[in-house]
Design a protein around this motif. Structure first.
Motif, PDB file in Angstrom:
ATOM      1  N   PRO A 171       0.794  -1.288  -0.176  1.00 37.97           N
ATOM      2  CA  PRO A 171       0.174  -0.039  -0.130  1.00 37.97           C
ATOM      3  C   PRO A 171       1.076   1.208  -0.059  1.00 37.97           C
ATOM      4  O   PRO A 171       2.054   0.886   0.833  1.00 37.97           O
ATOM      5  N   ILE A 172       0.153   2.415  -1.066  1.00 35.31           N
ATOM      6  CA  ILE A 172       1.570   3.624  -0.577  1.00 35.31           C
ATOM      7  C   ILE A 172       1.409   3.678   0.880  1.00 35.31           C
ATOM      8  O   ILE A 172       2.415   4.484   1.311  1.00 35.31           O
ATOM      9  N   GLU A 173       0.387   4.065   1.360  1.00 39.87           N
ATOM     10  CA  GLU A 173       0.577   4.485   3.379  1.00 39.87           C
ATOM     11  C   GLU A 173       1.708   3.930   3.716  1.00 39.87           C
ATOM     12  O   GLU A 173       2.980   4.319   4.689  1.00 39.87           O
ATOM     13  N   GLN A 174       1.633   2.508   3.272  1.00 40.40           N
ATOM     14  CA  GLN A 174       3.107   0.937   3.930  1.00 40.40           C
ATOM     15  C   GLN A 174       4.769   2.745   3.337  1.00 40.40           C
ATOM     16  O   GLN A 174       5.572   2.255   4.043  1.00 40.40           O
ATOM     17  N   ALA A 175       4.668   2.112   2.176  1.00 43.87           N
ATOM     18  CA  ALA A 175       6.081   2.762   1.752  1.00 43.87           C
ATOM     19  C   ALA A 175       5.921   4.511   2.161  1.00 43.87           C
ATOM     20  O   ALA A 175       7.482   4.291   2.161  1.00 43.87           O
ATOM     21  N   LEU A 176       4.824   5.008   2.283  1.00 42.40           N
ATOM     22  CA  LEU A 176       4.989   6.544   2.897  1.00 42.40           C
ATOM     23  C   LEU A 176       5.621   6.070   4.914  1.00 42.40           C
ATOM     24  O   LEU A 176       7.611   7.382   4.174  1.00 42.40           O
ATOM     25  N   ALA A 177       5.752   5.579   5.012  1.00 38.74           N
ATOM     26  CA  ALA A 177       6.193   5.027   6.685  1.00 38.74           C
ATOM     27  C   ALA A 177       7.415   4.920   6.133  1.00 38.74           C
ATOM     28  O   ALA A 177       8.394   5.094   7.357  1.00 38.74           O
ATOM     29  N   ARG A 178       7.598   3.944   5.494  1.00 42.78           N
ATOM     30  CA  ARG A 178       8.955   3.218   5.065  1.00 42.78           C
ATOM     31  C   ARG A 178      10.128   4.118   4.853  1.00 42.78           C
ATOM     32  O   ARG A 178      11.207   3.964   5.229  1.00 42.78           O
ATOM     33  N   GLY A 179       9.855   5.161   4.085  1.00 46.67           N
ATOM     34  CA  GLY A 179      10.482   6.356   3.628  1.00 46.67           C
ATOM     35  C   GLY A 179      10.551   5.992   2.131  1.00 46.67           C
ATOM     36  O   GLY A 179      12.080   6.604   2.317  1.00 46.67           O
ATOM     37  N   ASP A 180       9.854   5.182   1.582  1.00 42.94           N
ATOM     38  CA  ASP A 180      10.723   4.848  -0.075  1.00 42.94           C
ATOM     39  C   ASP A 180      10.368   6.078  -0.598  1.00 42.94           C
ATOM     40  O   ASP A 180      11.449   6.073  -2.023  1.00 42.94           O
ATOM     41  N   PHE A 181       9.945   7.277  -0.003  1.00 43.04           N
ATOM     42  CA  PHE A 181      10.032   8.297  -0.905  1.00 43.04           C
ATOM     43  C   PHE A 181      11.259   9.817  -0.610  1.00 43.04           C
ATOM     44  O   PHE A 181      11.198  10.489  -0.951  1.00 43.04           O
ATOM     45  N   GLY A 182      12.143   8.490   0.473  1.00 44.94           N
ATOM     46  CA  GLY A 182      12.963   9.906   0.966  1.00 44.94           C
ATOM     47  C   GLY A 182      12.304  11.343   1.755  1.00 44.94           C
ATOM     48  O   GLY A 182      11.388  10.553   2.517  1.00 44.94           O
ATOM     49  N   ALA A 183      13.371  12.204   1.976  1.00 47.08           N
ATOM     50  CA  ALA A 183      12.662  12.990   2.448  1.00 47.08           C
ATOM     51  C   ALA A 183      11.303  13.627   2.274  1.00 47.08           C
ATOM     52  O   ALA A 183      12.007  15.002   2.104  1.00 47.08           O
ATOM     53  N   VAL A 184      10.985  13.641   0.861  1.00 50.55           N
ATOM     54  CA  VAL A 184       9.951  14.381   0.045  1.00 50.55           C
ATOM     55  C   VAL A 184       8.487  13.493   0.898  1.00 50.55           C
ATOM     56  O   VAL A 184       8.554  12.565   1.385  1.00 50.55           O
ATOM     57  N   ASP A 185       8.600  14.249   0.981  1.00 51.88           N
ATOM     58  CA  ASP A 185       6.886  14.644   1.380  1.00 51.88           C
ATOM     59  C   ASP A 185       5.861  14.386   0.963  1.00 51.88           C
ATOM     60  O   ASP A 185       5.451  15.103   0.198  1.00 51.88           O
ATOM     61  N   MET A 186       5.168  12.860   0.458  1.00 52.11           N
ATOM     62  CA  MET A 186       4.350  13.187  -1.201  1.00 52.11           C
ATOM     63  C   MET A 186       2.980  12.831   0.172  1.00 52.11           C
ATOM     64  O   MET A 186       1.783  12.034  -0.396  1.00 52.11           O
ATOM     65  N   THR A 187       2.666  12.943   1.552  1.00 49.75           N
ATOM     66  CA  THR A 187       1.719  13.104   1.871  1.00 49.75           C
ATOM     67  C   THR A 187       0.423  13.951   1.124  1.00 49.75           C
ATOM     68  O   THR A 187      -0.773  13.618   1.280  1.00 49.75           O
ATOM     69  N   PRO A 188       0.393  15.271   1.127  1.00 48.10           N
ATOM     70  CA  PRO A 188      -0.399  15.794   0.387  1.00 48.10           C
ATOM     71  C   PRO A 188      -0.570  14.970  -0.911  1.00 48.10           C
ATOM     72  O   PRO A 188      -2.140  15.309  -1.400  1.00 48.10           O
ATOM     73  N   TRP A 189      -0.094  14.344  -1.701  1.00 50.53           N
ATOM     74  CA  TRP A 189      -0.582  13.942  -2.703  1.00 50.53           C
ATOM     75  C   TRP A 189      -1.037  12.459  -2.088  1.00 50.53           C
ATOM     76  O   TRP A 189      -1.333  11.436  -3.725  1.00 50.53           O
ATOM     77  N   LEU A 190      -1.918  11.946  -1.560  1.00 55.19           N
ATOM     78  CA  LEU A 190      -1.639  11.057  -1.524  1.00 55.19           C
ATOM     79  C   LEU A 190      -3.127  10.350  -2.054  1.00 55.19           C
ATOM     80  O   LEU A 190      -2.905   8.964  -2.323  1.00 55.19           O
ATOM     81  N   ASN A 191      -3.677  10.920  -2.400  1.00 52.59           N
ATOM     82  CA  ASN A 191      -5.397  10.845  -3.208  1.00 52.59           C
ATOM     83  C   ASN A 191      -4.888  10.335  -4.250  1.00 52.59           C
ATOM     84  O   ASN A 191      -5.386   9.422  -5.449  1.00 52.59           O
ATOM     85  N   GLU A 192      -4.056  11.483  -4.632  1.00 51.90           N
ATOM     86  CA  GLU A 192      -3.684  11.174  -6.949  1.00 51.90           C
ATOM     87  C   GLU A 192      -2.763   9.628  -6.661  1.00 51.90           C
ATOM     88  O   GLU A 192      -2.802   9.367  -7.468  1.00 51.90           O
ATOM     89  N   LEU A 193      -1.886   9.288  -5.443  1.00 54.62           N
ATOM     90  CA  LEU A 193      -0.646   8.088  -5.237  1.00 54.62           C
ATOM     91  C   LEU A 193      -1.836   7.533  -5.559  1.00 54.62           C
ATOM     92  O   LEU A 193      -1.695   6.301  -6.205  1.00 54.62           O
ATOM     93  N   ASP A 194      -3.081   6.645  -4.838  1.00 52.45           N
ATOM     94  CA  ASP A 194      -3.103   5.568  -4.975  1.00 52.45           C
ATOM     95  C   ASP A 194      -4.387   5.651  -6.085  1.00 52.45           C
ATOM     96  O   ASP A 194      -4.833   4.373  -6.287  1.00 52.45           O
ATOM     97  N   GLN A 195      -4.138   7.017  -6.889  1.00 54.17           N
ATOM     98  CA  GLN A 195      -5.141   6.689  -8.435  1.00 54.17           C
ATOM     99  C   GLN A 195      -4.583   6.061  -9.168  1.00 54.17           C
ATOM    100  O   GLN A 195      -4.555   5.584  -9.666  1.00 54.17           O
ATOM    101  N   LEU A 196      -2.812   6.175  -9.015  1.00 52.69           N
ATOM    102  CA  LEU A 196      -1.605   5.919  -9.891  1.00 52.69           C
ATOM    103  C   LEU A 196      -1.542   4.288  -9.901  1.00 52.69           C
ATOM    104  O   LEU A 196      -1.157   3.400 -10.329  1.00 52.69           O
TER     105      LEU A 196
END
Length: 704
Positions: A655-680
């Motif tokens: 899940p995208i949430e797991q990737a965010l929590a694990r830091g797969d996006f590095g120092a970039v905070d992708m939380t504001p784009w969570l809805n878009e990421l779920d669509q992608l």
């Protein structure tokens, strides 16, 4: 002025289309002697592999070798699957007489006598074995020999040509003049055998040819040293990448050679590109066939390169047609962030004018690129040739009816291994579900979150095989020149659709997992199971945007290391002006003879004048001199976060949430784009810490 130029070009293209609105392939585009029809039978069995092909016994070959002169070799496969039809004969390319007539029912190619009589047809392209004689001069000149004295600098060569499993085979032996015209003279043989493999990109359905005189010139140095050389058109990947078929033919060619001349002291493989792939895979899949390999310009296997090579045209479609800010992507550096492959600022993109014309026809202002990339200059059009079942090679070699009824793709060539889908098409093993293209560039701040979102929304995927269509082209009369109306095969890409989040998203493609697992088990992927010396030799071609880039050598090394077998491989890289081939032969011969790697076989790199820049165990480390001299680049999957060994066709998803929590996006905070990421990534994003989902479960090792 520039706008006027583009308008004039658009007008010219439109005029051509209106004047010649036909898309059918003209008759003159058909190769001579086309295949007219196919027989109903497909004799031959496929080896049943439950574990791994390298540990699966092969059936006993009951053919009584040697093949008698004037007769054909074995022609029914023992374990590489049923005979493939259509099957295009290549005698006219070889400059020899037509194959034997084997039916009067119209199957295969029509065989005519010199006076125009039609005695019958050939479906299997069989040729009786015969001897050919050549004289090889010191300057590399090759000429036919019919007896008589030889000049002091001339070497006499006996070549035996025939067919095994419908493919041409060739045995070459250096001999003395007094051994002419005997078949078995071998006084000049040093008891070492070279198996010559050849490269290229092919999709099967053809016998292929052997370029005998070129082979003799290329192996002149070794022939003068007393080596014998064998080869087969089945071991030329410009004809096919079916390595089980290639293995069976190679086994029988070698067995035929042994029946005539005895067991060689050692058998050394050599060949470039696909010929390098063949050596990695046959060394893995068929232990004992080769004793050493000189793999030139190699990839570890075909599927590993197809995985990222088929990304290229998807990326090009995005850069030129679906990106909002197309100008951003016309900078070569920006593309390199995504593609990973080499880029240069001082080359022109191949087919730039044609691409610009199609942009104009699509209502888009042309966006010529500043510089060029390997992804476009080296891989342009691969998607049409190997992936599109309705395209294949441009010049057809079968009747118009067979052209329409046959699926022309790399996948179809291996359908007996990969299987068919419910629509009757061979399974494609290319997969990009969950792949976060450009992830590394996002992490480093080279891409903004918005750019990352748009790229992954619009790159999409290839349509399923049954939905694909031929390339769109019109042919000009007289010249039969094709005018392409489609760019990058974009009409065969998944279309953009509006998502619930209000962004345009193109769906991704998921391969059949069972088909991918069969590719593993049948040895169509190199997994590092190898125990012979392999000298991985290449020129450094990354700066000239050649497809034979350096990174695949290290893909193979990582896979060997995962199995504890990396001691069997050495990597040699040289400047394009120098080829250390003689040194390579000397190194592998000593390695096989002594049972351990000599110092002369260590990792190394060479300068243009042949001088060794550096050698030793550390020269390819990150700070090693060879790596600093010849940098190792990347590819689109690595740039998306995939492991550099490249042995991952179908990623595990999280899940995208797991990737965010694990830091797969590095120092970039992708939380504001969570809805878009779920669509992608509705099914999740790739978890590259997990192995390939299709990797056979019973193969899992602790280090995986």
């Amino acid at each position: 002025m520039r706008l006027l130029k583009w308008l004039l070009l658009l007008g010219l293209v439109l005029a051509l289309i209106l004047m010649w609105p036909r898309s059918e392939i003209p008759a003159s585009f058909f190769e001579p002697h086309p295949v007219l029809a196919v027989p109903p039978e497909r004799a031959g069995e496929l080896l049943q592999v439950d574990d791994f092909i390298g540990r699966t016994p092969r059936p006993l070959d009951t053919y009584s070798y040697p093949i008698p002169l004037g007769e054909v070799g074995p022609s029914t496969p023992l374990f590489s699957g049923p005979k493939q039809y259509p099957f295009y004969c290549a005698w006219h390319q070889m400059g020899i007489e037509p194959p034997l007539v084997d039916n009067d029912q119209g199957y295969g190619v029509a065989i005519y006598t010199d006076d125009g009589v039609l005695p019958g047809y050939s479906k299997d392209c069989l040729h009786p074995s015969r001897l050919l004689w050549y004289r090889l001069s010191q300057d590399g000149t090759v000429a036919a020999y019919q007896g008589g004295a030889l000049a002091d600098d001339e070497l006499l060569l006996r070549a035996e040509l025939g067919t095994i499993q419908r493919y041409f085979y060739l045995l070459v032996m250096p001999v003395r003049a007094d051994e002419f015209p005997l078949r078995t003279g071998q006084s000049q043989w040093n008891e070492k055998l070279i198996y010559q493999f050849h490269g290229g990109v092919g999709i099967g359905f053809r016998q292929g040819e052997l370029r005998i005189e070129r082979l003799l010139r290329n192996r002149a140095s070794q022939l003068r040293q007393g080596y014998a050389v064998v080869s087969s058109s089945a071991n030329r990947t410009s004809h096919s990448y079916h390595f089980l078929r290639a293995e069976e033919v190679a086994r029988q060619v070698k067995q035929h050679f042994i029946s005539l001349y005895g067991e060689p002291e050692m058998t050394i493989g050599i060949g470039g590109s696909g010929g390098g792939i063949a050596q990695y895979l046959l060394a893995q899949n068929a232990p004992g066939l080769l004793d050493a390999a000189i793999a030139q310009y190699s990839y570890p296997d075909m599927l590993s390169q197809v995985l990222y090579a088929l990304d290229c045209d998807l990326l090009h479609n995005y850069y030129y047609f679906t990106a909002d800010d197309k100008s951003f992507w016309q900078d070569w550096q920006h593309r390199q962030w995504i593609e990973g492959l080499s880029t240069v600022p001082d080359q022109q993109v191949r087919y730039q004018r044609e691409i610009s014309a199609i942009q104009l026809l699509s209502g888009i202002k042309p966006t010529p690129m500043d510089g060029a990339t390997q992804c476009i200059n080296a891989w342009f059009g691969l998607s049409s040739m190997v992936h599109n079942p309705h395209q294949g090679r441009l010049r057809p070699f079968v009747s118009a009816k067979l052209l329409q009824s046959t699926h022309w793709s790399y996948w179809e060539d291996l359908v007996d291994i990969y299987g068919r889908d419910q629509h009757g098409f061979a399974h494609s093993l290319w997969d990009n579900v969950g792949v976060p293209y450009g992830l590394q560039a996002l992490r480093t701040g080279q891409l903004s979150p918005q750019q990352f979102i748009e790229l992954n929304a619009r790159i999409g995927s290839w349509l399923p095989q049954h939905q694909m269509q031929p390339e769109r082209a019109r042919f000009l009369p007289v010249w039969d020149t094709p005018i392409w109306l489609s760019a990058f095969g974009r009409h065969n890409m998944a279309p953009l659709k509006m998502s619930e989040a209000g962004i345009k998203v193109a769906p991704r493609y998921r391969a059949n997992r069972d088909a991918v697992e069969r590719a593993y088990r049948y040895g169509q992927l190199f997994v590092g199971e190898l125990s012979i010396p392999v000298l991985d030799l290449r020129h450094y071609l990354d700066p000239v945007l050649d497809m034979h880039h350096l990174q695949p050598s290290f893909m193979a090394r990582e896979r060997l290391a995962k199995r504890g077998n990396d001691q069997w491989q050495r990597i040699w890289v040289s400047h394009p002006d120098y080829t250390p081939e003689s040194e390579a032969f000397a190194a592998v011969v000593a390695w096989v003879r002594d049972g351990e790697a000599p110092a002369a076989a260590s990792d190394r790199c060479f300068a243009a004048d042949g001088q060794v820049i550096a050698s030793g165990d550390d020269v390819w480390q990150q700070d090693g001199l060879c790596r600093q001299t010849y940098p190792v680049l990347s590819n689109s999957r690595q740039q998306a976060g995939a492991p550099s060994h490249g042995l991952l066709l179908q990623c595990a998803l999280m899940p995208i949430e797991q990737a965010l929590a694990r830091g797969d996006f590095g120092a970039v905070d992708m939380t504001p784009w969570l809805n878009e990421l779920d669509q992608l990534f509705p099914d999740g994003i790739c978890d590259y810490q997990q192995p390939d989902l299709a990797y056979p479960l019973d193969w899992r090792y602790e280090e995986d």
